[in-house]
Design a protein around this motif. Structure first.
Motif, PDB file in Angstrom:
ATOM      1  N   ARG A 195     -28.413  12.931  23.319  1.00  0.00           N
ATOM      2  CA  ARG A 195     -27.681  11.636  22.937  1.00  0.00           C
ATOM      3  C   ARG A 195     -28.517  11.186  21.620  1.00  0.00           C
ATOM      4  O   ARG A 195     -29.881  10.326  22.064  1.00  0.00           O
ATOM      5  CB  ARG A 195     -27.552  11.009  23.981  1.00  0.00           C
ATOM      6  CG  ARG A 195     -25.450  10.690  23.184  1.00  0.00           C
ATOM      7  CD  ARG A 195     -24.688  11.036  22.847  1.00  0.00           C
ATOM      8  NE  ARG A 195     -23.246  10.749  23.099  1.00  0.00           N
ATOM      9  CZ  ARG A 195     -22.412  10.905  23.847  1.00  0.00           C
ATOM     10  NH1 ARG A 195     -22.614  10.620  24.845  1.00  0.00           N
ATOM     11  NH2 ARG A 195     -21.422  10.146  23.490  1.00  0.00           N
ATOM     12  N   VAL A 196     -28.349  11.146  19.952  1.00  0.00           N
ATOM     13  CA  VAL A 196     -28.684  10.161  19.243  1.00  0.00           C
ATOM     14  C   VAL A 196     -27.787   8.989  18.906  1.00  0.00           C
ATOM     15  O   VAL A 196     -27.792   8.188  18.101  1.00  0.00           O
ATOM     16  CB  VAL A 196     -29.990  11.018  18.744  1.00  0.00           C
ATOM     17  CG1 VAL A 196     -29.913  12.462  18.920  1.00  0.00           C
ATOM     18  CG2 VAL A 196     -28.380  12.064  17.420  1.00  0.00           C
ATOM     19  N   HIS A 197     -26.713   9.369  19.308  1.00  0.00           N
ATOM     20  CA  HIS A 197     -25.173   8.713  18.411  1.00  0.00           C
ATOM     21  C   HIS A 197     -24.589   8.697  19.531  1.00  0.00           C
ATOM     22  O   HIS A 197     -24.383   9.977  19.959  1.00  0.00           O
ATOM     23  CB  HIS A 197     -25.101   8.831  16.883  1.00  0.00           C
ATOM     24  CG  HIS A 197     -24.401   8.287  16.318  1.00  0.00           C
ATOM     25  ND1 HIS A 197     -23.087   7.971  16.121  1.00  0.00           N
ATOM     26  CD2 HIS A 197     -24.557   7.299  15.568  1.00  0.00           C
ATOM     27  CE1 HIS A 197     -22.316   7.286  15.819  1.00  0.00           C
ATOM     28  NE2 HIS A 197     -23.449   7.070  14.771  1.00  0.00           N
ATOM     29  N   LYS A 198     -23.282   7.669  19.434  1.00  0.00           N
ATOM     30  CA  LYS A 198     -22.474   7.728  20.007  1.00  0.00           C
ATOM     31  C   LYS A 198     -21.608   8.817  19.981  1.00  0.00           C
ATOM     32  O   LYS A 198     -20.656   9.381  20.949  1.00  0.00           O
ATOM     33  CB  LYS A 198     -21.133   6.192  20.283  1.00  0.00           C
ATOM     34  CG  LYS A 198     -20.499   6.660  18.845  1.00  0.00           C
ATOM     35  CD  LYS A 198     -19.686   5.140  19.035  1.00  0.00           C
ATOM     36  CE  LYS A 198     -19.177   5.262  17.498  1.00  0.00           C
ATOM     37  NZ  LYS A 198     -18.046   3.605  16.746  1.00  0.00           N
ATOM     38  N   ARG A 228     -28.112   2.086  19.497  1.00  0.00           N
ATOM     39  CA  ARG A 228     -29.044   1.489  20.865  1.00  0.00           C
ATOM     40  C   ARG A 228     -29.849   3.570  21.360  1.00  0.00           C
ATOM     41  O   ARG A 228     -30.234   3.089  22.654  1.00  0.00           O
ATOM     42  CB  ARG A 228     -27.247   1.367  22.179  1.00  0.00           C
ATOM     43  CG  ARG A 228     -26.472   2.314  21.517  1.00  0.00           C
ATOM     44  CD  ARG A 228     -24.939   2.836  22.215  1.00  0.00           C
ATOM     45  NE  ARG A 228     -25.449   2.633  23.583  1.00  0.00           N
ATOM     46  CZ  ARG A 228     -24.471   2.977  24.943  1.00  0.00           C
ATOM     47  NH1 ARG A 228     -23.195   2.712  24.594  1.00  0.00           N
ATOM     48  NH2 ARG A 228     -25.302   2.850  25.565  1.00  0.00           N
ATOM     49  N   TYR A 229     -29.694   4.030  20.423  1.00  0.00           N
ATOM     50  CA  TYR A 229     -30.494   5.525  21.146  1.00  0.00           C
ATOM     51  C   TYR A 229     -31.637   5.728  20.385  1.00  0.00           C
ATOM     52  O   TYR A 229     -32.375   6.550  20.972  1.00  0.00           O
ATOM     53  CB  TYR A 229     -28.944   6.141  20.652  1.00  0.00           C
ATOM     54  CG  TYR A 229     -28.075   5.926  21.629  1.00  0.00           C
ATOM     55  CD1 TYR A 229     -26.830   6.031  20.682  1.00  0.00           C
ATOM     56  CD2 TYR A 229     -27.906   7.276  22.682  1.00  0.00           C
ATOM     57  CE1 TYR A 229     -25.305   6.024  21.643  1.00  0.00           C
ATOM     58  CE2 TYR A 229     -26.632   6.793  23.369  1.00  0.00           C
ATOM     59  CZ  TYR A 229     -25.358   6.675  22.515  1.00  0.00           C
ATOM     60  OH  TYR A 229     -23.855   6.078  23.579  1.00  0.00           O
ATOM     61  N   THR A 232     -35.597   5.787  22.713  1.00  0.00           N
ATOM     62  CA  THR A 232     -35.225   7.238  23.051  1.00  0.00           C
ATOM     63  C   THR A 232     -35.477   7.895  22.994  1.00  0.00           C
ATOM     64  O   THR A 232     -36.257   8.872  23.620  1.00  0.00           O
ATOM     65  CB  THR A 232     -34.423   6.329  24.803  1.00  0.00           C
ATOM     66  OG1 THR A 232     -33.793   4.908  24.929  1.00  0.00           O
ATOM     67  CG2 THR A 232     -34.184   7.588  26.237  1.00  0.00           C
ATOM     68  N   ALA A 233     -34.787   7.970  21.774  1.00  0.00           N
ATOM     69  CA  ALA A 233     -34.356   9.469  21.555  1.00  0.00           C
ATOM     70  C   ALA A 233     -35.686   9.836  20.699  1.00  0.00           C
ATOM     71  O   ALA A 233     -36.372  11.192  20.543  1.00  0.00           O
ATOM     72  CB  ALA A 233     -33.317   9.611  19.977  1.00  0.00           C
TER      73      ALA A 233
END
Length: 249
Positions: A195-198, A228-229, A232-233
């Motif tokens: 996941r890189v975006h909602k 927010r990602y 971590t991404a």
């Protein structure tokens, strides 16, 4: 997510295997969880729980109080809660009886880092090679998609657009899945699709540049990266590249 089971009636033996597994996972970004069992009977109870997740690899002692590892193997052979078994034992005379379609190896006590790592790699390779996503499309048709063919996913209301590889390796057609992206994210727990975006997930194997936006090989569009990602991404992407380089050396 990789699920690891450790079954031994001695707590120190369970701790040893846990610590050796953790040494391996220091080198990877693989999410993982443990399920500890004090006896074969506890494993059988776990297998009866409908809501319990499948254990990808079970490190199993042979000589235990109550049901032995050999007898336990016979009980779980046709159940789906235990995918693979690694016997950890000094009883070499029992190895013949320990063979089964779920047995992937044997480790003598005390176990070594090298042996534990080998069993984990066998498990991860099998999962990665065989993993496929079974979904129903918008028309209710059941479709199987191999994870390596996925380029990226895009949320579309209560549905998800799954873009697969085209003839030149970029994105070709997309399949409209009736599953929400959050549910698909859980199913892709092993493969490097993150996941890189909602509204977006990407297959790291297709990424050629990771910055404020993501550039996909042979694809004209850019994938946005949510704030927010982002951190971590980016860490997962760099670790993925590092691991790919190691494999090629």
């Amino acid at each position: 997510m990789l699920y690891i089971g450790i079954c031994d009636d001695f707590i120190e033996a369970r701790k040893t295997i846990f610590n050796l597994c953790e040494e391996y996972f220091k080198e990877t970004i693989m999410k993982h969880e443990y399920v500890f069992f004090n006896s074969g009977e506890e494993v059988l109870l776990y297998c009866e729980g409908n809501d319990n997740v499948q254990i990808d690899i079970l490190f199993l002692d042979i000589e235990m109080q109550g049901i032995s590892g050999i007898d336990l193997k016979k009980e779980v052979l046709w159940q789906d809660k235990i995918a693979r078994i690694v016997f950890v034992t000094n009883h070499s005379e029992s190895i013949y009886n320990a063979f089964s379609k779920k047995t992937i190896g044997f480790i003598p006590k005390p176990p070594s880092q090298e042996k534990i790592k080998k069993m984990l790699l066998i498990t991860l390779n099998e999962i990665e090679e065989n993993i496929a996503l079974k979904i129903k499309d918008y028309d209710g048709k059941l479709i199987e998609i191999f994870m390596e063919d996925i380029v990226f996913l895009k949320a579309s209301g209560s549905y998800t657009e799954i873009y697969t590889k085209g003839p030149e390796g970029g994105s070709g057609e997309f399949i409209l899945s009736t599953k929400k992206m959050g549910d698909l994210e859980k199913e892709m727990r092993i493969y490097p699709i993150i996941r890189v975006h909602k509204s977006y997930m990407v297959n790291l194997a297709s990424v050629i540049d990771f910055g404020e936006k993501i550039l996909i090989q042979n694809l004209s569009m850019e994938i946005p990266v949510g704030r927010r990602y982002r951190e971590t991404a980016k860490i997962k992407y760099l670790q993925y590249v590092k691991n790919r380089i190691k494999k090629r050396l």
